[in-house]
Scaffold this motif. Structure first.
Motif, mmCIF file in Angstrom:
data_model
loop_
_atom_site.group_PDB
_atom_site.id
_atom_site.type_symbol
_atom_site.label_atom_id
_atom_site.label_comp_id
_atom_site.label_asym_id
_atom_site.label_seq_id
_atom_site.Cartn_x
_atom_site.Cartn_y
_atom_site.Cartn_z
ATOM 1 N N LEU A 7 0.825 -1.208 0.000
ATOM 2 C CA LEU A 7 0.000 0.000 0.000
ATOM 3 C C LEU A 7 0.860 1.259 0.000
ATOM 4 O O LEU A 7 0.562 2.231 -0.706
ATOM 5 C CB LEU A 7 -0.941 -0.001 1.202
ATOM 6 C CG LEU A 7 -2.024 -1.079 1.208
ATOM 7 C CD1 LEU A 7 -2.886 -0.945 2.454
ATOM 8 C CD2 LEU A 7 -2.866 -1.037 -0.044
ATOM 9 N N ALA A 8 1.940 1.253 0.770
ATOM 10 C CA ALA A 8 2.838 2.407 0.805
ATOM 11 C C ALA A 8 3.464 2.635 -0.572
ATOM 12 O O ALA A 8 3.586 3.787 -1.026
ATOM 13 C CB ALA A 8 3.924 2.202 1.858
ATOM 14 N N ARG A 9 3.820 1.567 -1.243
ATOM 15 C CA ARG A 9 4.394 1.681 -2.598
ATOM 16 C C ARG A 9 3.369 2.258 -3.564
ATOM 17 O O ARG A 9 3.684 3.131 -4.370
ATOM 18 C CB ARG A 9 4.861 0.295 -3.058
ATOM 19 C CG ARG A 9 5.347 0.239 -4.449
ATOM 20 C CD ARG A 9 6.765 0.735 -4.542
ATOM 21 N NE ARG A 9 7.224 0.510 -5.900
ATOM 22 C CZ ARG A 9 8.063 1.300 -6.509
ATOM 23 N NH1 ARG A 9 8.593 2.303 -5.865
ATOM 24 N NH2 ARG A 9 8.428 1.071 -7.728
ATOM 25 N N TYR A 10 2.118 1.772 -3.482
ATOM 26 C CA TYR A 10 1.056 2.307 -4.339
ATOM 27 C C TYR A 10 0.863 3.801 -4.089
ATOM 28 O O TYR A 10 0.682 4.571 -5.026
ATOM 29 C CB TYR A 10 -0.256 1.572 -4.101
ATOM 30 C CG TYR A 10 -0.332 0.194 -4.728
ATOM 31 C CD1 TYR A 10 0.685 -0.310 -5.518
ATOM 32 C CD2 TYR A 10 -1.445 -0.596 -4.525
ATOM 33 C CE1 TYR A 10 0.604 -1.563 -6.074
ATOM 34 C CE2 TYR A 10 -1.542 -1.859 -5.091
ATOM 35 C CZ TYR A 10 -0.518 -2.339 -5.870
ATOM 36 O OH TYR A 10 -0.601 -3.572 -6.432
ATOM 37 N N GLY A 21 -6.605 3.794 -6.641
ATOM 38 C CA GLY A 21 -7.749 2.898 -6.500
ATOM 39 C C GLY A 21 -7.712 1.754 -7.491
ATOM 40 O O GLY A 21 -8.027 0.605 -7.151
ATOM 41 N N ASP A 22 -7.334 2.037 -8.734
ATOM 42 C CA ASP A 22 -7.229 0.992 -9.757
ATOM 43 C C ASP A 22 -6.178 -0.047 -9.367
ATOM 44 O O ASP A 22 -6.393 -1.256 -9.515
ATOM 45 C CB ASP A 22 -6.864 1.585 -11.113
ATOM 46 C CG ASP A 22 -8.002 2.373 -11.746
ATOM 47 O OD1 ASP A 22 -9.165 2.249 -11.275
ATOM 48 O OD2 ASP A 22 -7.727 3.120 -12.711
ATOM 49 N N LEU A 27 -4.973 -5.474 -7.158
ATOM 50 C CA LEU A 27 -4.349 -6.258 -6.097
ATOM 51 C C LEU A 27 -5.375 -7.183 -5.448
ATOM 52 O O LEU A 27 -5.141 -8.377 -5.278
ATOM 53 C CB LEU A 27 -3.719 -5.334 -5.054
ATOM 54 C CG LEU A 27 -3.144 -6.002 -3.807
ATOM 55 C CD1 LEU A 27 -1.938 -6.854 -4.161
ATOM 56 C CD2 LEU A 27 -2.792 -4.947 -2.774
ATOM 57 N N MET A 28 -6.531 -6.627 -5.102
ATOM 58 C CA MET A 28 -7.576 -7.426 -4.449
ATOM 59 C C MET A 28 -8.147 -8.471 -5.394
ATOM 60 O O MET A 28 -8.433 -9.604 -5.000
ATOM 61 C CB MET A 28 -8.703 -6.526 -3.931
ATOM 62 C CG MET A 28 -8.282 -5.629 -2.782
ATOM 63 S SD MET A 28 -7.809 -6.551 -1.295
ATOM 64 C CE MET A 28 -6.037 -6.664 -1.472
ATOM 65 N N GLN A 29 -8.284 -8.123 -6.666
ATOM 66 C CA GLN A 29 -8.771 -9.074 -7.663
ATOM 67 C C GLN A 29 -7.825 -10.264 -7.755
ATOM 68 O O GLN A 29 -8.256 -11.419 -7.707
ATOM 69 C CB GLN A 29 -8.887 -8.388 -9.019
ATOM 70 C CG GLN A 29 -9.409 -9.290 -10.114
ATOM 71 C CD GLN A 29 -9.461 -8.571 -11.447
ATOM 72 O OE1 GLN A 29 -8.629 -7.709 -11.740
ATOM 73 N NE2 GLN A 29 -10.444 -8.910 -12.249
ATOM 74 N N THR A 30 -6.541 -9.993 -7.856
ATOM 75 C CA THR A 30 -5.543 -11.067 -7.926
ATOM 76 C C THR A 30 -5.556 -11.902 -6.662
ATOM 77 O O THR A 30 -5.512 -13.137 -6.719
ATOM 78 C CB THR A 30 -4.146 -10.474 -8.179
ATOM 79 O OG1 THR A 30 -4.186 -9.728 -9.391
ATOM 80 C CG2 THR A 30 -3.098 -11.563 -8.268
ATOM 81 N N PHE A 31 -5.646 -11.257 -5.519
ATOM 82 C CA PHE A 31 -5.692 -11.964 -4.241
ATOM 83 C C PHE A 31 -6.886 -12.920 -4.193
ATOM 84 O O PHE A 31 -6.747 -14.100 -3.883
ATOM 85 C CB PHE A 31 -5.769 -10.950 -3.096
ATOM 86 C CG PHE A 31 -5.926 -11.570 -1.742
ATOM 87 C CD1 PHE A 31 -4.835 -12.087 -1.072
ATOM 88 C CD2 PHE A 31 -7.166 -11.637 -1.137
ATOM 89 C CE1 PHE A 31 -4.973 -12.664 0.182
ATOM 90 C CE2 PHE A 31 -7.320 -12.207 0.120
ATOM 91 C CZ PHE A 31 -6.217 -12.732 0.773
#
Length: 58
Positions: A7-10, A21-22, A27-31
């Motif tokens: 998240l910090a990197r994003y 947000g994208d 990230l969540m989709q892949t997870f």
């Protein structure tokens, strides 16, 4: 790398709130598609059609 690190990197590399947000959605989709505990729970995760997503039995 921890979730907080990601998240910090994003936050650091995103050029807008929309981009941030994208990136988070991807990230969540892949997870949700790859973690075995969740992978079989949904037919689609955030399909491009704009329809609501739900469990397989819906």
């Amino acid at each position: 790398m921890t979730f907080q690190d990601i998240l910090a990197r994003y936050r650091a590399v995103s050029f807008s709130e929309r981009d941030k947000g994208d990136r988070f959605e991807r990230l969540m989709q892949t997870f949700l598609q790859t973690v075995p505990w969740y992978a079989g729970m949904f037919r689609h995760v955030w399909p491009d059609t704009g329809k609501q997503c739900g469990p397989l039995d819906e």
